[in-house]
Write an enzyme that holds these catalytic residues in place. Sequence first.
Site, PDB file in Angstrom:
ATOM      1  CE  LYS A  80      38.928  49.399  41.152  1.00  0.00           C
ATOM      2  NZ  LYS A  80      40.106  48.529  41.036  1.00  0.00           N
ATOM      3  CG  ASP A  83      42.384  48.431  38.106  1.00  0.00           C
ATOM      4  OD1 ASP A  83      43.294  49.169  38.520  1.00  0.00           O
ATOM      5  OD2 ASP A  83      41.259  48.363  38.637  1.00  0.00           O
TER       6      ASP A  83
HETATM    7  N1  LIG Z   1      48.473  46.519  42.339  1.00  0.00           N
HETATM    8  C1  LIG Z   1      47.315  47.051  42.060  1.00  0.00           C
HETATM    9  O1  LIG Z   1      47.200  48.033  41.320  1.00  0.00           O
HETATM   10  C2  LIG Z   1      46.073  46.420  42.621  1.00  0.00           C
HETATM   11  C3  LIG Z   1      44.818  46.703  42.039  1.00  0.00           C
HETATM   12  C4  LIG Z   1      43.684  46.086  42.586  1.00  0.00           C
HETATM   13  C5  LIG Z   1      43.811  45.239  43.684  1.00  0.00           C
HETATM   14  N2  LIG Z   1      45.050  45.003  44.217  1.00  0.00           N
HETATM   15  C6  LIG Z   1      45.192  44.092  45.364  1.00  0.00           C
HETATM   16  O2  LIG Z   1      44.732  42.827  44.946  1.00  0.00           O
HETATM   17  C7  LIG Z   1      44.106  42.128  46.032  1.00  0.00           C
HETATM   18  C8  LIG Z   1      42.706  41.661  45.621  1.00  0.00           C
HETATM   19  O3  LIG Z   1      41.906  42.785  45.300  1.00  0.00           O
HETATM   20  P1  LIG Z   1      40.442  42.612  44.630  1.00  0.00           P
HETATM   21  O4  LIG Z   1      39.911  43.983  44.454  1.00  0.00           O
HETATM   22  O5  LIG Z   1      40.501  41.709  43.457  1.00  0.00           O
HETATM   23  O6  LIG Z   1      39.667  41.896  45.825  1.00  0.00           O
HETATM   24  P2  LIG Z   1      38.315  41.017  45.785  1.00  0.00           P
HETATM   25  O7  LIG Z   1      37.489  41.337  44.606  1.00  0.00           O
HETATM   26  O8  LIG Z   1      37.733  41.148  47.146  1.00  0.00           O
HETATM   27  O9  LIG Z   1      38.866  39.491  45.616  1.00  0.00           O
HETATM   28  C9  LIG Z   1      39.609  38.893  46.628  1.00  0.00           C
HETATM   29  C10 LIG Z   1      40.176  37.562  46.132  1.00  0.00           C
HETATM   30  O10 LIG Z   1      41.050  37.044  47.154  1.00  0.00           O
HETATM   31  C11 LIG Z   1      40.617  35.722  47.523  1.00  0.00           C
HETATM   32  N3  LIG Z   1      40.907  35.503  48.927  1.00  0.00           N
HETATM   33  C12 LIG Z   1      40.694  36.354  49.969  1.00  0.00           C
HETATM   34  N4  LIG Z   1      41.110  35.797  51.129  1.00  0.00           N
HETATM   35  C13 LIG Z   1      41.600  34.561  50.809  1.00  0.00           C
HETATM   36  C14 LIG Z   1      42.182  33.512  51.559  1.00  0.00           C
HETATM   37  N5  LIG Z   1      42.360  33.609  52.883  1.00  0.00           N
HETATM   38  N6  LIG Z   1      42.591  32.405  50.893  1.00  0.00           N
HETATM   39  C15 LIG Z   1      42.447  32.293  49.551  1.00  0.00           C
HETATM   40  N7  LIG Z   1      41.891  33.251  48.788  1.00  0.00           N
HETATM   41  C16 LIG Z   1      41.469  34.380  49.404  1.00  0.00           C
HETATM   42  C17 LIG Z   1      39.133  35.707  47.216  1.00  0.00           C
HETATM   43  O11 LIG Z   1      38.721  34.378  47.083  1.00  0.00           O
HETATM   44  P3  LIG Z   1      37.138  33.951  47.245  1.00  0.00           P
HETATM   45  O12 LIG Z   1      36.484  34.349  45.961  1.00  0.00           O
HETATM   46  O13 LIG Z   1      37.207  32.479  47.424  1.00  0.00           O
HETATM   47  O14 LIG Z   1      36.619  34.708  48.441  1.00  0.00           O
HETATM   48  C18 LIG Z   1      39.113  36.489  45.890  1.00  0.00           C
HETATM   49  O15 LIG Z   1      39.515  35.663  44.816  1.00  0.00           O
HETATM   50  C19 LIG Z   1      44.123  43.112  47.209  1.00  0.00           C
HETATM   51  O16 LIG Z   1      45.247  42.806  48.012  1.00  0.00           O
HETATM   52  C20 LIG Z   1      44.328  44.462  46.555  1.00  0.00           C
HETATM   53  O17 LIG Z   1      45.008  45.386  47.383  1.00  0.00           O
HETATM   54  C21 LIG Z   1      46.176  45.574  43.700  1.00  0.00           C
END
Ligand SMILES: NC(=O)c1ccc[n+]([C@@H]2O[C@H](COP(=O)([O-])OP(=O)(O)OC[C@H]3O[C@@H](n4cnc5c(N)ncnc54)[C@H](OP(=O)(O)O)[C@@H]3O)[C@@H](O)[C@H]2O)c1
Length: 284
Positions: free
Chosen positions: A73, A109
């Site tokens: 992305k 998004d």
């Molecule tokens: N509904 C939709 O259309 C949509 C779209 C995009 C994503 N999502 C979902 O949203 C989620 C995040 O996606 P992303 O692309 O933003 O991922 P990302 O860029 O990898 O970010 C992950 C986030 O989760 C936090 N995190 C991970 N494990 C954690 C834990 N054990 N405790 C506390 N915080 C934790 C990370 O914190 P740190 O920075 O401290 O590591 C970071 O803030 C995923 O589940 C994804 O499937 C949904």
Amino acid sequence: MTYQISGRTKVCGLIADPIEHAMSPVMHNAAFKKLGLDYVYVPFKVKPEDLKEAISGLRALNVRGFNITIPHKMAALPFLDKIDPIARKIGAVNTVVNDAGILTGYNTDASGFLQSLLEEGIEPGGKHIVILGAGGSAKAIAFILAERGARLVILNRHPERAEELAHRISPDVKAGALTGENLAEVLKNADIIINTTSVGMVPDINATPVPAHLISSKLLVVDIVYNPIETRLLKEAKAAGARTIDGVAMLVWQGAQGFEKWTGVKAPVTVMREEVLKGLRHEK
Ligand SMILES: NC(=O)c1ccc[n+]([C@@H]2O[C@H](COP(=O)([O-])OP(=O)(O)OC[C@H]3O[C@@H](n4cnc5c(N)ncnc54)[C@H](OP(=O)(O)O)[C@@H]3O)[C@@H](O)[C@H]2O)c1
């Protein structure tokens, strides 16, 4: 109508890696079929080192448009011709439209997330909103909500990432560590809480980013995790009498907005949501 690919069929697609569990192909193909549009949507698994060639290839093959997801992305921006202003601010693109060889990148998004609130009659402008997480999706959500006039607090496990994101948006955005103490403090005054962390996602479905006793019935609780559809956070929010929105809403609206950009036709959102729900149940 019999659905058949011919020389007139317009092609859309998705570039990602991994791609096997993507919901967009079923969602878009069902939508094209529903409206009898001569389009097809194809998944393309693209490794990071092949991204530039893949995007030039899609242009050369005259595809009508494509989605971009993990891990491309942000990396895709330099290979596109034009970037929508909000996508440029966010620094990430998930939807591309090809107009006669000119590739324009958007971030649906962000706009899809906003639409998931608006369709429920919720105007985020002026609301106190707590965003949990500071990753890719948090960035898109935080920028669009700030632009809409929401008052934001961002809490993240690594607080420096929350601070960096807040700093990029505006001095008015507050940031801190995702701790019980901070949550208790900021939720006193919050209207909406949005989980953008992956906490609660399969396989760790018993995890939640917010202790249940901190959720009041006055909150709107949004979880963008869509697998499972009803996370522990959403279950506990419902039990507390709070209103909830699940992650399928954002997924469908980001897709619907891409669909409309490619076809110029209003997206059949109900069909798209049904297909995603079917796909997610099938994944179990
Ligand atoms: N509904 C939709 O259309 C949509 C779209 C995009 C994503 N999502 C979902 O949203 C989620 C995040 O996606 P992303 O692309 O933003 O991922 P990302 O860029 O990898 O970010 C992950 C986030 O989760 C936090 N995190 C991970 N494990 C954690 C834990 N054990 N405790 C506390 N915080 C934790 C990370 O914190 P740190 O920075 O401290 O590591 C970071 O803030 C995923 O589940 C994804 O499937 C949904």
